[in-house]
Design a protein around this motif. Sequence first.
Motif, PDB file in Angstrom:
ATOM      1  N   SER A  37       0.825  -1.219   0.000  1.00 57.51           N
ATOM      2  CA  SER A  37       0.000   0.000   0.000  1.00 57.51           C
ATOM      3  C   SER A  37       0.860   1.270   0.000  1.00 57.51           C
ATOM      4  CB  SER A  37      -0.962  -0.008   1.184  1.00 57.51           C
ATOM      5  OG  SER A  37      -0.247  -0.062   2.399  1.00 57.51           O
ATOM      6  N   GLY A  38       2.085   1.193   0.557  1.00 56.62           N
ATOM      7  CA  GLY A  38       2.969   2.359   0.516  1.00 56.62           C
ATOM      8  C   GLY A  38       3.275   2.739  -0.932  1.00 56.62           C
ATOM      9  N   ARG A  42       3.014   6.245  -2.942  1.00 57.06           N
ATOM     10  CA  ARG A  42       4.175   6.760  -3.681  1.00 57.06           C
ATOM     11  C   ARG A  42       3.821   7.039  -5.142  1.00 57.06           C
ATOM     12  NH1 ARG A  42       9.535   5.651  -1.472  1.00 57.06           N
ATOM     13  NH2 ARG A  42       9.315   4.959   0.665  1.00 57.06           N
ATOM     14  N   SER A 103       4.311  10.543   2.070  1.00 62.67           N
ATOM     15  CA  SER A 103       3.903  10.733   3.454  1.00 62.67           C
ATOM     16  C   SER A 103       3.011  11.978   3.581  1.00 62.67           C
ATOM     17  CB  SER A 103       5.166  10.862   4.312  1.00 62.67           C
ATOM     18  OG  SER A 103       4.842  11.117   5.636  1.00 62.67           O
ATOM     19  N   ALA A 106      -0.362  11.120   2.081  1.00 59.90           N
ATOM     20  CA  ALA A 106      -1.013  10.113   2.934  1.00 59.90           C
ATOM     21  C   ALA A 106      -1.622  10.730   4.192  1.00 59.90           C
ATOM     22  CB  ALA A 106      -0.009   9.029   3.322  1.00 59.90           C
ATOM     23  N   ARG A 112      -6.880   9.402   1.564  1.00 59.10           N
ATOM     24  CA  ARG A 112      -6.911   8.052   2.145  1.00 59.10           C
ATOM     25  C   ARG A 112      -8.249   7.375   1.826  1.00 59.10           C
ATOM     26  NH1 ARG A 112      -2.402   7.382   5.141  1.00 59.10           N
ATOM     27  NH2 ARG A 112      -3.059   5.263   5.566  1.00 59.10           N
ATOM     28  N   ARG A 133       0.491   0.696   6.774  1.00 61.10           N
ATOM     29  CA  ARG A 133       0.472   1.362   8.072  1.00 61.10           C
ATOM     30  C   ARG A 133      -0.870   1.160   8.777  1.00 61.10           C
ATOM     31  NH1 ARG A 133       4.459   2.266   5.587  1.00 61.10           N
ATOM     32  NH2 ARG A 133       6.065   3.832   5.944  1.00 61.10           N
ATOM     33  N   ASP A 134      -1.936   1.035   7.957  1.00 64.26           N
ATOM     34  CA  ASP A 134      -3.289   0.952   8.526  1.00 64.26           C
ATOM     35  C   ASP A 134      -4.052  -0.240   7.959  1.00 64.26           C
ATOM     36  OD1 ASP A 134      -3.459   1.835   5.933  1.00 64.26           O
ATOM     37  OD2 ASP A 134      -5.043   3.296   6.313  1.00 64.26           O
ATOM     38  N   ARG A 183       9.417  11.111   9.390  1.00 63.07           N
ATOM     39  CA  ARG A 183       8.274  10.407   8.791  1.00 63.07           C
ATOM     40  C   ARG A 183       7.491   9.650   9.864  1.00 63.07           C
ATOM     41  NH1 ARG A 183       9.331   6.589   3.816  1.00 63.07           N
ATOM     42  NH2 ARG A 183      10.932   8.136   3.438  1.00 63.07           N
ATOM     43  N   ASP A 187       3.638  10.117  10.410  1.00 65.67           N
ATOM     44  CA  ASP A 187       2.755   8.956  10.244  1.00 65.67           C
ATOM     45  C   ASP A 187       2.017   8.607  11.543  1.00 65.67           C
ATOM     46  OD1 ASP A 187       3.603   8.837   7.633  1.00 65.67           O
ATOM     47  OD2 ASP A 187       4.950   7.144   7.905  1.00 65.67           O
ATOM     48  N   ARG A 190      -0.704  11.872  12.570  1.00 63.46           N
ATOM     49  CA  ARG A 190      -1.752  12.416  11.708  1.00 63.46           C
ATOM     50  C   ARG A 190      -3.117  12.021  12.266  1.00 63.46           C
ATOM     51  NH1 ARG A 190       0.188   8.374   7.263  1.00 63.46           N
ATOM     52  NH2 ARG A 190      -0.885   6.535   7.981  1.00 63.46           N
TER      53      ARG A 190
HETATM   54  O1   DC Z   1       6.017   2.052   3.180  1.00 63.93           O
HETATM   55  P1   DC Z   1       6.439   3.211   2.348  1.00 63.93           P
HETATM   56  O2   DC Z   1       7.683   3.901   2.865  1.00 63.93           O
HETATM   57  O3   DC Z   1       6.559   2.851   0.893  1.00 63.93           O
HETATM   58  O4   DC Z   1       5.240   4.290   2.459  1.00 63.93           O
HETATM   59  C1   DC Z   1       5.337   5.575   1.902  1.00 63.93           C
HETATM   60  C2   DC Z   1       4.488   6.541   2.729  1.00 63.93           C
HETATM   61  O5   DC Z   1       3.112   6.215   2.555  1.00 63.93           O
HETATM   62  C3   DC Z   1       4.772   6.502   4.230  1.00 63.93           C
HETATM   63  O6   DC Z   1       5.400   7.672   4.693  1.00 63.93           O
HETATM   64  C4   DC Z   1       3.438   6.422   4.884  1.00 63.93           C
HETATM   65  C5   DC Z   1       2.438   6.281   3.793  1.00 63.93           C
HETATM   66  N1   DC Z   1       1.584   5.095   3.960  1.00 63.93           N
HETATM   67  C6   DC Z   1       0.426   5.251   4.666  1.00 63.93           C
HETATM   68  O7   DC Z   1       0.162   6.328   5.187  1.00 63.93           O
HETATM   69  N2   DC Z   1      -0.437   4.206   4.775  1.00 63.93           N
HETATM   70  C7   DC Z   1      -0.150   3.035   4.236  1.00 63.93           C
HETATM   71  N3   DC Z   1      -1.005   2.032   4.361  1.00 63.93           N
HETATM   72  C8   DC Z   1       1.074   2.845   3.547  1.00 63.93           C
HETATM   73  C9   DC Z   1       1.934   3.907   3.425  1.00 63.93           C
END
Ligand code: DC
Length: 230
Positions: A37-38, A42, A103, A106, A112, A133-134, A183, A187, A190
């Motif tokens: 999902s990151g 991106r 970030s 996001a 989102r 992350r979520d 970051r 993260d 927020r």
């Molecule tokens: O895991 P990553 O570093 O590729 O993620 C990039 C950015 O995306 C990270 O700073 C947080 C955000 N992100 C998020 O808020 N929720 C997610 N499910 C995945 C990533």
Amino acid sequence: MCNAEVPVLTLDGPSGAGKGTVARLVSESLHWHLLDSGAIYRVLALSAERAGVAMDDVTALLGIARTMVVDFRLDERGKLQVLLDGDDLTKAIRSETCGKRASQVAALPAVRGALLQCQRAFRRPPGLVADGRDMGTVVFPDALVKIYLTASVEERARRRYKQLMEQGISGTIRPILREIEARDVRDCTRSVSPLVPAPDAVILDTTGKSVEAVVNMVLSQIRRCSGYTL
Ligand code: DC
């Protein structure tokens, strides 16, 4: 099997905790689909930058988020490739600048929300490994197994540095460490979907552990759950 019955393993945690590598190896071992999902955040940030859209222009970001089609596939060496409408963005999205912009986008609640459906569409038989992350708190609250991977900031910075070197992207550890710390703060603080373990997540600290050991711990959690047989 309807979508809600498809088993999901969620792997959440901060940058550099090892989620990406572990998610890929577990998905290969189980023959389940993989959602990074990151990478979706991106890709959105990179597409916005290329279109001259500011990272706080919510209306324009939503326009991109609602129409973009992101896909993942493994190349012949087993490396994850990230495709946007068929274009290979794998390398372009891995820069530190793109991570920082991801970030920022996001942190926008509307963005989102707009990406929820896109992420849930990856839930297909026989199963899904979802890295982010979520994943366990918001996107797949009914997941079969929820894991929260973590590691010390220093170890995460070292891993990110090594990863960038392997990709031919130059840099030094100190700015990477500072960026990871910044970051983490963004993260975790927020207002929407902050980075926190789901109440029913198993927390695994990967500091000093080999990838193989972590993968085995994750696989044994799945075996332990709901009598799922592998
Ligand atoms: O895991 P990553 O570093 O590729 O993620 C990039 C950015 O995306 C990270 O700073 C947080 C955000 N992100 C998020 O808020 N929720 C997610 N499910 C995945 C990533």
